[in-house]
Write a protein that holds these residues in place. Structure first.
Motif, PDB file in Angstrom:
ATOM      1  N   ALA A 190       0.825  -1.209   0.000  1.00  0.00           N
ATOM      2  CA  ALA A 190       0.000   0.000   0.000  1.00  0.00           C
ATOM      3  C   ALA A 190       0.857   1.257   0.000  1.00  0.00           C
ATOM      4  N   GLN A 191       1.961   1.242   0.731  1.00  0.00           N
ATOM      5  CA  GLN A 191       2.833   2.416   0.798  1.00  0.00           C
ATOM      6  C   GLN A 191       3.493   2.712  -0.546  1.00  0.00           C
ATOM      7  N   CYS A 192       3.811   1.678  -1.315  1.00  0.00           N
ATOM      8  CA  CYS A 192       4.522   1.856  -2.581  1.00  0.00           C
ATOM      9  C   CYS A 192       3.586   2.088  -3.765  1.00  0.00           C
ATOM     10  N   ALA A 193       2.316   1.778  -3.621  1.00  0.00           N
ATOM     11  CA  ALA A 193       1.366   1.841  -4.736  1.00  0.00           C
ATOM     12  C   ALA A 193       1.353   3.198  -5.417  1.00  0.00           C
ATOM     13  N   HIS A 194       1.403   4.269  -4.656  1.00  0.00           N
ATOM     14  CA  HIS A 194       1.352   5.625  -5.203  1.00  0.00           C
ATOM     15  C   HIS A 194       2.506   5.914  -6.168  1.00  0.00           C
ATOM     16  N   TYR A 195       3.657   5.315  -5.926  1.00  0.00           N
ATOM     17  CA  TYR A 195       4.860   5.630  -6.700  1.00  0.00           C
ATOM     18  C   TYR A 195       5.028   4.795  -7.961  1.00  0.00           C
ATOM     19  N   ARG A 196       4.274   3.725  -8.123  1.00  0.00           N
ATOM     20  CA  ARG A 196       4.476   2.816  -9.254  1.00  0.00           C
ATOM     21  C   ARG A 196       4.282   3.491 -10.601  1.00  0.00           C
ATOM     22  N   ARG A 197       3.428   4.489 -10.677  1.00  0.00           N
ATOM     23  CA  ARG A 197       3.133   5.129 -11.961  1.00  0.00           C
ATOM     24  C   ARG A 197       4.319   5.911 -12.526  1.00  0.00           C
ATOM     25  N   VAL A 198       5.336   6.210 -11.728  1.00  0.00           N
ATOM     26  CA  VAL A 198       6.467   6.992 -12.214  1.00  0.00           C
ATOM     27  C   VAL A 198       7.668   6.123 -12.599  1.00  0.00           C
ATOM     28  N   LEU A 199       7.524   4.812 -12.556  1.00  0.00           N
ATOM     29  CA  LEU A 199       8.629   3.939 -12.954  1.00  0.00           C
ATOM     30  C   LEU A 199       8.964   4.166 -14.425  1.00  0.00           C
ATOM     31  N   PRO A 241       9.271   4.163   0.535  1.00  0.00           N
ATOM     32  CA  PRO A 241       8.477   5.250   1.086  1.00  0.00           C
ATOM     33  C   PRO A 241       9.250   5.981   2.184  1.00  0.00           C
ATOM     34  N   GLY A 242       9.186   7.284   2.155  1.00  0.00           N
ATOM     35  CA  GLY A 242       9.896   8.083   3.147  1.00  0.00           C
ATOM     36  C   GLY A 242      11.278   8.515   2.689  1.00  0.00           C
ATOM     37  N   ARG A 243      11.813   7.901   1.650  1.00  0.00           N
ATOM     38  CA  ARG A 243      13.103   8.307   1.089  1.00  0.00           C
ATOM     39  C   ARG A 243      12.833   9.410   0.071  1.00  0.00           C
ATOM     40  N   THR A 244      13.796  10.295  -0.127  1.00  0.00           N
ATOM     41  CA  THR A 244      13.652  11.340  -1.131  1.00  0.00           C
ATOM     42  C   THR A 244      14.757  11.172  -2.154  1.00  0.00           C
ATOM     43  N   PRO A 245      14.418  10.916  -3.403  1.00  0.00           N
ATOM     44  CA  PRO A 245      13.086  10.617  -3.921  1.00  0.00           C
ATOM     45  C   PRO A 245      12.683   9.191  -3.542  1.00  0.00           C
ATOM     46  N   ALA A 246      11.398   8.934  -3.495  1.00  0.00           N
ATOM     47  CA  ALA A 246      10.892   7.614  -3.104  1.00  0.00           C
ATOM     48  C   ALA A 246      11.235   6.551  -4.132  1.00  0.00           C
ATOM     49  N   VAL A 247      11.300   6.941  -5.422  1.00  0.00           N
ATOM     50  CA  VAL A 247      11.617   6.009  -6.506  1.00  0.00           C
ATOM     51  C   VAL A 247      13.018   6.320  -7.019  1.00  0.00           C
ATOM     52  N   GLY A 270      16.238  -3.119  11.729  1.00  0.00           N
ATOM     53  CA  GLY A 270      16.141  -3.996  10.564  1.00  0.00           C
ATOM     54  C   GLY A 270      16.214  -3.215   9.269  1.00  0.00           C
ATOM     55  N   ALA A 271      15.788  -3.878   8.196  1.00  0.00           N
ATOM     56  CA  ALA A 271      15.885  -3.291   6.852  1.00  0.00           C
ATOM     57  C   ALA A 271      14.965  -2.081   6.704  1.00  0.00           C
ATOM     58  N   ARG A 272      15.370  -1.175   5.826  1.00  0.00           N
ATOM     59  CA  ARG A 272      14.567   0.022   5.544  1.00  0.00           C
ATOM     60  C   ARG A 272      13.208  -0.357   4.979  1.00  0.00           C
ATOM     61  N   GLY A 273      13.185  -1.331   4.078  1.00  0.00           N
ATOM     62  CA  GLY A 273      11.927  -1.802   3.496  1.00  0.00           C
ATOM     63  C   GLY A 273      11.577  -1.077   2.214  1.00  0.00           C
ATOM     64  N   GLY A 274      10.764  -1.727   1.392  1.00  0.00           N
ATOM     65  CA  GLY A 274      10.330  -1.172   0.117  1.00  0.00           C
ATOM     66  C   GLY A 274      10.099  -2.270  -0.894  1.00  0.00           C
ATOM     67  N   GLU A 275      10.119  -1.884  -2.159  1.00  0.00           N
ATOM     68  CA  GLU A 275       9.903  -2.836  -3.250  1.00  0.00           C
ATOM     69  C   GLU A 275      10.997  -2.688  -4.292  1.00  0.00           C
ATOM     70  N   ILE A 276      11.327  -3.800  -4.947  1.00  0.00           N
ATOM     71  CA  ILE A 276      12.299  -3.812  -6.040  1.00  0.00           C
ATOM     72  C   ILE A 276      11.594  -4.340  -7.281  1.00  0.00           C
ATOM     73  N   GLU A 319       9.126  -5.712   4.062  1.00  0.00           N
ATOM     74  CA  GLU A 319       8.507  -4.872   5.082  1.00  0.00           C
ATOM     75  C   GLU A 319       9.593  -4.163   5.886  1.00  0.00           C
ATOM     76  N   SER A 320       9.335  -2.927   6.235  1.00  0.00           N
ATOM     77  CA  SER A 320      10.249  -2.164   7.072  1.00  0.00           C
ATOM     78  C   SER A 320      10.481  -2.909   8.376  1.00  0.00           C
ATOM     79  N   GLY A 321      11.752  -2.984   8.789  1.00  0.00           N
ATOM     80  CA  GLY A 321      12.092  -3.665  10.035  1.00  0.00           C
ATOM     81  C   GLY A 321      12.434  -5.137   9.884  1.00  0.00           C
TER      82      GLY A 321
END
Length: 88
Positions: A8-17, A27-33, A53-59, A74-76
């Protein structure tokens, strides 16, 4: 209050790939993608150890059919439980 899942956190950013071999969404990193020439750099971006733990996100990997999700972390997540560690 429960934190939304990484999906859910990453869904917003997928359109800019865009057209690079790999992308990470954190999420939370600048830039997120961010885009990566190699998978190792994408793993480092998502698996970077923070306080708990790990920062978390998607690859994602660019394929002939478009972007394909490789890993969701998942974060952590403990560093020894990252999904690519189990593949080794």
């Amino acid at each position: 209050m429960a934190q939304p899942g990484m999906e859910a956190q990453c869904a917003h950013y997928r359109r800019v790939l865009r057209a690079e071999p790999y992308a990470s969404i954190v999420p939370g990193r600048t830039p997120a993608v961010k885009y990566h020439a190699g998978l190792g750099r994408a793993k480092a971006a998502v698996g970077y150890p923070e306080w708990s733990g790990a920062r978390g996100g998607e690859i994602y990997e660019m394929t002939a059919d478009g972007w394909s999700l490789l890993y969701r972390v998942e974060s952590g997540t403990p560093m020894d439980e990252l999904p690519w560690k189990a593949e080794s």
